[in-house]
Design an enzyme around this catalytic site. Structure first.
Site, PDB file in Angstrom:
ATOM      1  N   ASP A 161      82.123  14.509  -5.253  1.00 18.27           N
ATOM      2  CA  ASP A 161      81.066  14.333  -6.254  1.00 18.27           C
ATOM      3  C   ASP A 161      79.687  14.634  -5.686  1.00 18.27           C
ATOM      4  OD1 ASP A 161      81.325  12.112  -4.540  1.00 18.27           O
ATOM      5  OD2 ASP A 161      80.168  10.868  -5.897  1.00 18.27           O
ATOM      6  N   SER A 174      76.230  15.943  -5.330  1.00 18.85           N
ATOM      7  CA  SER A 174      75.284  16.462  -6.327  1.00 18.85           C
ATOM      8  C   SER A 174      75.040  17.934  -5.986  1.00 18.85           C
ATOM      9  CB  SER A 174      73.981  15.672  -6.248  1.00 18.85           C
ATOM     10  OG  SER A 174      73.423  15.859  -4.964  1.00 18.85           O
ATOM     11  N   THR A 222      73.288  18.426  -2.665  1.00 25.14           N
ATOM     12  CA  THR A 222      74.134  18.116  -1.495  1.00 25.14           C
ATOM     13  C   THR A 222      75.207  19.178  -1.324  1.00 25.14           C
ATOM     14  OG1 THR A 222      73.731  15.780  -1.844  1.00 25.14           O
ATOM     15  CG2 THR A 222      75.579  16.327  -0.431  1.00 25.14           C
ATOM     16  N   LYS A 241      81.596   5.978 -10.164  1.00 24.23           N
ATOM     17  CA  LYS A 241      81.057   5.626  -8.846  1.00 24.23           C
ATOM     18  C   LYS A 241      79.535   5.492  -8.890  1.00 24.23           C
ATOM     19  CE  LYS A 241      79.602   8.068  -5.049  1.00 24.23           C
ATOM     20  NZ  LYS A 241      79.682   9.032  -3.940  1.00 24.23           N
ATOM     21  N   GLU A 276      79.812   0.793  -4.447  1.00 18.78           N
ATOM     22  CA  GLU A 276      79.581   1.364  -3.110  1.00 18.78           C
ATOM     23  C   GLU A 276      78.235   0.951  -2.532  1.00 18.78           C
ATOM     24  OE1 GLU A 276      79.812   5.659  -2.919  1.00 18.78           O
ATOM     25  OE2 GLU A 276      79.501   5.677  -0.767  1.00 18.78           O
ATOM     26  N   LYS A 322      83.824   0.087  -2.216  1.00 18.03           N
ATOM     27  CA  LYS A 322      83.737   1.226  -1.278  1.00 18.03           C
ATOM     28  C   LYS A 322      82.661   0.932  -0.246  1.00 18.03           C
ATOM     29  CE  LYS A 322      82.971   6.221  -1.202  1.00 18.03           C
ATOM     30  NZ  LYS A 322      83.351   7.486  -1.839  1.00 18.03           N
ATOM     31  N   GLY A 371      80.928   8.324   5.770  1.00 20.18           N
ATOM     32  CA  GLY A 371      79.543   8.083   6.186  1.00 20.18           C
ATOM     33  C   GLY A 371      78.990   8.927   7.321  1.00 20.18           C
ATOM     34  N   SER A 423      88.116   6.639   0.717  1.00 15.85           N
ATOM     35  CA  SER A 423      87.488   7.409  -0.356  1.00 15.85           C
ATOM     36  C   SER A 423      86.479   8.307   0.345  1.00 15.85           C
ATOM     37  CB  SER A 423      86.798   6.482  -1.354  1.00 15.85           C
ATOM     38  OG  SER A 423      86.097   7.268  -2.303  1.00 15.85           O
TER      39      SER A 423
HETATM   40  P1  13P Z   1      81.387  10.378   2.816  1.00 16.76           P
HETATM   41  O1  13P Z   1      82.823  10.001   3.064  1.00 16.76           O
HETATM   42  O2  13P Z   1      81.063  11.787   3.245  1.00 16.76           O
HETATM   43  O3  13P Z   1      80.437   9.344   3.328  1.00 16.76           O
HETATM   44  O4  13P Z   1      81.198  10.427   1.245  1.00 16.76           O
HETATM   45  C1  13P Z   1      81.713   9.416   0.487  1.00 16.76           C
HETATM   46  C2  13P Z   1      80.878   9.204  -0.684  1.00 16.76           C
HETATM   47  O5  13P Z   1      81.352   9.236  -1.800  1.00 16.76           O
HETATM   48  C3  13P Z   1      79.445   8.922  -0.513  1.00 16.76           C
HETATM   49  O6  13P Z   1      78.917   8.420  -1.703  1.00 16.76           O
END
Ligand code: 13P
Length: 345
Positions: A25, A27, A30, A139, A180, A222, A265, A294
């Site tokens: 997802d 954006s 990104t 999310k 999250e 998350k 992350g 995830s």
């Molecule tokens: P990463 O696993 O690259 O941190 O991305 C997970 C995600 O959905 C960030 O919002």
């Protein structure tokens, strides 16, 4: 609540043992960064092709329970002969389509080094539309930064409150909220500081979820893992990350929550897999919730680097992606070992 049973069933299916969620997802800005890194121009067509490469990998449904989509992708289709909307395509494979609904993290007024995630205005209407179009979960990512004298309580409370309002709105519309609260790994902080800040954050998040009548059986959490800051001179090892993460979650996450799906992350692919595996191998049987993944980058990076935007690399890229999904699937059962990184399986 009219969706109670459906929400509980969806949440359970999202964290089913042996499977995890693909975060695709990003954006547009990104995704553009990711495509820039392989020298591919980012436009709607190329982003569509890239996502199609991921989603059409053979047997993906063995290890992927759900995919988080960005609005643009949510309205796109497969690019081969038959143009099937991604939402239907994934659903037909047995993969649940989800949608990112926050509109990004902006500077928190009065706190120049901290962020607040926006997107609550008009959210009810957007959620109702996404449900009609086939989404079954959503999310929202809150960002907590560690630094000198931060995070502030103001930042933690504002973000936790927004997460709770988002979660309540999702459940009202039949969508399982992925909650999250990401404590960033960027910085010099120690693993102990990461633990402390994550515990503080999760406590406030669950306080706000309860205050806002969010049904905990119908969410997926998350969180970040408890790891050392990426610029810290001492890096916690795999066993330490696993034990601290499990301990922090046990102190903060009610047992009604069906599952916890970590973000990666910025961890390396291998670390993200090894940490999850250690948690499940050592503690999995004694935990009230399923622990799974995830991941965005830790699932996609090797596929992206193999694909390079070229049709002739498509199947090699899909194999690389499938390999990461499979290794993480094994890690979610505590059945992964480092030696599996060597061989293509
Ligand atoms: P990463 O696993 O690259 O941190 O991305 C997970 C995600 O959905 C960030 O919002």
């Amino acid at each position: 609540m009219s969706y109670t049973e459906e929400l509980q069933a969806t949440a359970k299916a999202m964290v089913e043992k042996g499977k995890g969620i693909l975060a695709a997802d990003e954006s547009n800005p990104t995704c553009t960064k990711r495509l820039d890194s392989i020298g591919v121009e980012s436009n709607a067509g190329k982003r569509n092709e890239y996502r199609d490469m991921l989603f059409s990998s053979n047997d993906l449904e063995k290890y992927i329970s759900g995919v988080i989509l960005f609005d643009e992708t949510f309205r796109q289709s497969t690019t081969c002969n038959e143009k099937i909307p991604f939402t239907n395509y994934l659903k037909n494979k047995g993969i649940i389509p989800g949608i990112k609904v926050d509109t990004g993290a902006k500077v928190l007024a009065g706190f120049e080094n901290e962020k607040i995630t926006e997107g609550l205005d008009g959210l009810r209407g957007r959620l109702q539309e996404y449900y009609k179009l086939g989404a079954r979960f959503a999310k929202w990512r809150a960002v907590i930064t560690i630094g000198s004298n931060i995070p502030s309580d103001a930042c933690i409370y504002a973000n936790a409150h927004a997460l709770a309002r988002y979660a309540a709105l999702c459940q009202e519309s039949g969508l399982v909220p992925i909650v999250e609260p990401e404590v960033l790994m960027e910085g010099k902080h120690t693993v102990e500081i990461c633990y402390e800040v994550s515990q503080r954050t999760l406590n406030v998040v669950f306080e706000q979820l309860c205050l806002n009548h969010v049904m905990l059986e119908g969410i997926v959490l998350k969180p970040n893992m408890i790891i050392s800051g990426n610029k810290c001179s001492v890096q916690a090892g795999i066993e330490e990350v696993a034990s601290r993460t499990v301990e922090c979650l046990k102190f903060t996450v009610p047992s009604l929550v069906p599952g916890i799906a970590f973000l990666s992350g910025g961890q390396s692919n291998e670390n993200a897999t090894a940490h999850l595996n250690m948690m499940n191998a050592k503690y999995g049987d004694d935990l009230p919730w399923n622990l799974t993944y995830s991941y965005g980058r830790a699932l996609q990076q090797s596929a992206l680097n193999t694909w390079l935007g070229k049709a002739e690399n498509l199947s090699a890229a899909q194999e690389a992606f499938f390999q990461r999904a499979k290794l993480n699937g094994l890690a979610s059962r505590g059945e992964y070992s480092e030696s599996m990184e060597e061989v293509s399986i």
